[in-house]
Write a protein that holds these residues in place. Structure first.
Motif, mmCIF file in Angstrom:
data_model
loop_
_atom_site.group_PDB
_atom_site.id
_atom_site.type_symbol
_atom_site.label_atom_id
_atom_site.label_comp_id
_atom_site.label_asym_id
_atom_site.label_seq_id
_atom_site.Cartn_x
_atom_site.Cartn_y
_atom_site.Cartn_z
ATOM 1 N N CYS A 67 0.830 -1.213 0.000
ATOM 2 C CA CYS A 67 0.000 0.000 0.000
ATOM 3 C C CYS A 67 0.861 1.257 0.000
ATOM 4 O O CYS A 67 0.551 2.239 -0.697
ATOM 5 C CB CYS A 67 -0.928 0.003 1.217
ATOM 6 N N GLU A 68 1.934 1.233 0.771
ATOM 7 C CA GLU A 68 2.823 2.398 0.820
ATOM 8 C C GLU A 68 3.443 2.671 -0.549
ATOM 9 O O GLU A 68 3.588 3.832 -0.957
ATOM 10 C CB GLU A 68 3.916 2.166 1.867
ATOM 11 N N GLU A 88 0.884 4.154 -2.928
ATOM 12 C CA GLU A 88 0.630 5.560 -2.623
ATOM 13 C C GLU A 88 1.634 6.475 -3.318
ATOM 14 O O GLU A 88 1.350 7.648 -3.567
ATOM 15 C CB GLU A 88 0.699 5.759 -1.103
ATOM 16 N N GLN A 89 2.806 5.932 -3.657
ATOM 17 C CA GLN A 89 3.871 6.744 -4.241
ATOM 18 C C GLN A 89 4.007 6.574 -5.752
ATOM 19 O O GLN A 89 4.521 7.462 -6.433
ATOM 20 C CB GLN A 89 5.214 6.389 -3.585
ATOM 21 N N SER A 123 -7.875 4.961 1.524
ATOM 22 C CA SER A 123 -7.231 6.231 1.162
ATOM 23 C C SER A 123 -6.176 6.004 0.087
ATOM 24 O O SER A 123 -6.022 6.815 -0.837
ATOM 25 C CB SER A 123 -6.584 6.865 2.398
ATOM 26 N N VAL A 124 -5.459 4.888 0.208
ATOM 27 C CA VAL A 124 -4.450 4.543 -0.798
ATOM 28 C C VAL A 124 -5.114 4.298 -2.147
ATOM 29 O O VAL A 124 -4.640 4.778 -3.188
ATOM 30 C CB VAL A 124 -3.656 3.291 -0.358
ATOM 31 N N ILE A 131 -6.117 7.564 -3.749
ATOM 32 C CA ILE A 131 -4.972 8.262 -4.347
ATOM 33 C C ILE A 131 -4.597 7.616 -5.678
ATOM 34 O O ILE A 131 -4.361 8.305 -6.682
ATOM 35 C CB ILE A 131 -3.776 8.235 -3.376
ATOM 36 N N LEU A 132 -4.561 6.285 -5.696
ATOM 37 C CA LEU A 132 -4.192 5.567 -6.915
ATOM 38 C C LEU A 132 -5.189 5.837 -8.041
ATOM 39 O O LEU A 132 -4.793 6.140 -9.182
ATOM 40 C CB LEU A 132 -4.120 4.066 -6.623
ATOM 41 N N ARG A 153 -4.937 9.455 -9.351
ATOM 42 C CA ARG A 153 -3.775 9.656 -10.222
ATOM 43 C C ARG A 153 -3.969 9.008 -11.587
ATOM 44 O O ARG A 153 -3.515 9.529 -12.604
ATOM 45 C CB ARG A 153 -2.524 9.070 -9.558
#
Length: 238
Positions: free
Chosen positions: A142-143, A146-147, A207-208, A211-212, A215
């Motif tokens: 997940c981290e 998120e990036q 939340s992840v 964000i994905l 984007r």
């Protein structure tokens, strides 16, 4: 007027006080030096240990890439513990990618229970450790999600990889260990998946995903593939 005796006594007392203060300062310096040396030795020792562990991990994946033999689930579990022990998202991103590919590859093996990573969930000695490990691994996925930037080809491949990890270990329906006689294990495995999903939910999985998806879709030309969208929505609906 002070007598000679009084002057000598005052001088002696003053010298004694100065000597005492100097001894205290010296002790503080020695204590500080010992503390600094201990921190330096600890730092060097940790760095040496981390280098050795990373070297061992790299050798493991190098041998795995050669395809000489399939790794057992226990071997994967042990190397994953070592990686998670010192994991740094920037320094170990490639190692983590290889770990995820290794785990997914083990899940695809045919008729080899000892190779299936999920088989460790059946071990009385390793069940709790395995559950904690897969929770940690999935949260690191997940981290990374998120990036990552899905419009970049290499990142898009990693998005697919980490979503596959999340989809695979939050739903037991595709686990080969449940085929045939393993069907009796389905309720227990479904419970484990629910436990994992609850953990990810508490950590911020949705939340992840937001964000994905933002984007990948909130742009002139969406860059998420059909498979990626299917995986993301499957996770969101669990």
């Amino acid at each position: 007027m002070f007598t000679v005796s009084q002057t000598s006594r005052a001088w002696f007392i003053d010298r004694a006080r100065q000597a005492r203060e100097e001894r205290l300062v010296q002790k503080e310096r020695e204590r500080a030096a010992i503390g600094i040396q201990a921190h330096v030795r600890s730092f060097l020792c940790r760095n040496r240990l981390q280098r050795e562990i990373r070297r061992e991990i790299d050798e493991f994946f190098k041998a795995d890439d050669s395809g000489s033999s399939k790794r057992s689930a226990l071997c994967i579990f042990k190397i994953a513990r070592k990686l998670l022990f010192l994991f740094r998202i920037k320094e170990d991103n490639e190692r983590f990618e290889k770990l995820c590919r290794c785990i997914l590859s083990s899940m695809d093996a045919e008729n080899e229970p000892k190779v299936w990573y999920v088989s460790l969930a059946l071990s009385k000695d390793l069940t709790l450790l395995w559950i904690k490990q897969i929770k940690d691994i999935l949260w690191h996925c997940c981290e990374f999600l998120e990036q990552l930037k899905p419009e970049i080809l290499q990142d898009s491949k990693l998005v697919t990889l980490y979503l596959t990890m999340l989809v695979t270990f939050t739903d037991a329906s595709t686990w080969k260990i449940l085929r045939g006689k393993g069907e009796n294990l389905r309720p227990a495995m479904n419970h484990i998946c629910a436990n994992i999903m609850g953990h990810l939910n508490q950590r911020g999985l949705y939340s992840v995903l937001q964000i994905l998806l933002t984007r990948g879709l909130a742009r002139p030309r969406p860059c998420l593939s059909k498979g990626t969208l299917t995986a993301a929505f499957s996770l969101a609906l669990r």
